[in-house]
Design a protein around this motif. Structure first.
Motif, PDB file in Angstrom:
ATOM      1  N   UNK A   7      50.531-132.687 -15.882  1.00 23.40           N
ATOM      2  CA  UNK A   7      51.205-132.223 -17.090  1.00 23.40           C
ATOM      3  C   UNK A   7      52.016-133.300 -17.816  1.00 23.40           C
ATOM      4  N   UNK A   8      52.806-134.073 -17.094  1.00 23.81           N
ATOM      5  CA  UNK A   8      53.727-135.021 -17.731  1.00 23.81           C
ATOM      6  C   UNK A   8      53.047-135.989 -18.696  1.00 23.81           C
ATOM      7  N   UNK A   9      51.878-136.559 -18.377  1.00 26.70           N
ATOM      8  CA  UNK A   9      51.242-137.443 -19.356  1.00 26.70           C
ATOM      9  C   UNK A   9      50.941-136.749 -20.695  1.00 26.70           C
ATOM     10  N   UNK A  10      50.577-135.484 -20.659  1.00 18.51           N
ATOM     11  CA  UNK A  10      50.348-134.739 -21.903  1.00 18.51           C
ATOM     12  C   UNK A  10      51.649-134.604 -22.690  1.00 18.51           C
ATOM     13  N   UNK A  39      51.652-126.619 -19.701  1.00 20.98           N
ATOM     14  CA  UNK A  39      51.741-127.124 -21.078  1.00 20.98           C
ATOM     15  C   UNK A  39      51.967-125.978 -22.067  1.00 20.98           C
ATOM     16  N   UNK A  40      51.394-124.825 -21.785  1.00 16.05           N
ATOM     17  CA  UNK A  40      51.532-123.674 -22.685  1.00 16.05           C
ATOM     18  C   UNK A  40      52.931-123.059 -22.628  1.00 16.05           C
ATOM     19  N   UNK A  41      53.671-123.295 -21.536  1.00 14.46           N
ATOM     20  CA  UNK A  41      55.024-122.749 -21.412  1.00 14.46           C
ATOM     21  C   UNK A  41      55.956-123.274 -22.491  1.00 14.46           C
ATOM     22  N   UNK A  44      60.873-128.974 -24.828  1.00 18.23           N
ATOM     23  CA  UNK A  44      61.408-129.813 -25.908  1.00 18.23           C
ATOM     24  C   UNK A  44      60.307-130.472 -26.727  1.00 18.23           C
ATOM     25  N   UNK A  45      59.199-130.766 -26.082  1.00 18.26           N
ATOM     26  CA  UNK A  45      58.093-131.447 -26.752  1.00 18.26           C
ATOM     27  C   UNK A  45      56.942-130.467 -26.921  1.00 18.26           C
ATOM     28  N   UNK A  46      56.423-130.376 -28.144  1.00 21.65           N
ATOM     29  CA  UNK A  46      55.277-129.510 -28.402  1.00 21.65           C
ATOM     30  C   UNK A  46      54.000-130.192 -27.920  1.00 21.65           C
ATOM     31  N   UNK A  47      53.281-129.494 -27.054  1.00 19.49           N
ATOM     32  CA  UNK A  47      51.963-129.946 -26.605  1.00 19.49           C
ATOM     33  C   UNK A  47      50.971-128.913 -27.132  1.00 19.49           C
ATOM     34  N   UNK A  48      49.968-129.355 -27.895  1.00 19.26           N
ATOM     35  CA  UNK A  48      48.993-128.387 -28.405  1.00 19.26           C
ATOM     36  C   UNK A  48      48.263-127.700 -27.247  1.00 19.26           C
ATOM     37  N   UNK A  49      47.717-126.542 -27.518  1.00 16.82           N
ATOM     38  CA  UNK A  49      46.964-125.826 -26.490  1.00 16.82           C
ATOM     39  C   UNK A  49      45.854-126.719 -25.951  1.00 16.82           C
ATOM     40  N   UNK A  50      45.875-126.952 -24.663  1.00 13.39           N
ATOM     41  CA  UNK A  50      44.850-127.797 -24.061  1.00 13.39           C
ATOM     42  C   UNK A  50      43.469-127.173 -24.193  1.00 13.39           C
ATOM     43  N   UNK A  51      43.432-125.857 -24.307  1.00 10.69           N
ATOM     44  CA  UNK A  51      42.148-125.158 -24.441  1.00 10.69           C
ATOM     45  C   UNK A  51      41.493-125.403 -25.798  1.00 10.69           C
TER      46      UNK A  51
END
Length: 157
Positions: A7-10, A39-41, A44-51
């Motif tokens: 997760x952290x690299x994303x 990532x979906x949780x 502070x940083x927005x991560x787009x849906x990996x799906x």
């Protein structure tokens, strides 16, 4: 090439707008369902849906937990290591020290986000390793400053 990421690299790369470095360097990246969930949780940083990322291959979690060495790791780290080991991945991308040590102990070839930035610098995908790593630190992702200095020096910065 089979590559798994935790997760952290994303989070680190999404936070500085450099998530595209992963497919540029590795093509496709496999992730455990646990990583998709983490990532979906949000945070502070927005991560787009990996799906929704066409270069991300989600893999169902492995129910096996017979490796007692994994008990100290969080769900995403456990699943990333289990699946990478099961699929004989060529690389596993993981930043957390304990997770890296366990993965290396189990014979996996580990690279961290800083290693990705170093590769991106050598391939010309980013202008400055040091500046990019500094941006990740400013976003609250911890990396050892002396390690950043050593890598930057090695890259001629």
């Amino acid at each position: 090439m089979i590559v798994y990421s935790n997760t952290t690299p994303f989070i680190a790369l999404a936070g500085i707008g450099c998530l595209d470095l992963l497919p540029k360097i590795f093509g496709q990246v496999r992730v455990a369902q646990a990583v998709v969930d983490e990532c979906a949780e949000g945070g502070r940083v927005f991560v787009p849906s990996l799906l929704k990322l066409d270069w991300v291959i989600p893999v169902p979690d492995d129910p096996a937990t017979e490796l007692t060495i994994l008990f100290e790791l969080d769900r995403g780290e456990k699943q990333t290591i289990l699946l990478a080991r099961k699929d004989r991945a060529e690389k596993i991308i993981i930043d957390e020290r304990l997770g890296r040590r366990v993965a290396e102990y189990l014979g996996l070839d580990v690279v961290g986000t800083l290693g990705i930035l170093a590769k991106a610098k050598t391939l010309g995908h980013i202008k400055s390793f040091k500046d990019t790593a500094s941006l990740m630190q400013q976003n609250g992702v911890y990396y050892n400053s002396s390690l950043i200095q050593r890598i930057a020096l090695h890259l001629g910065e």
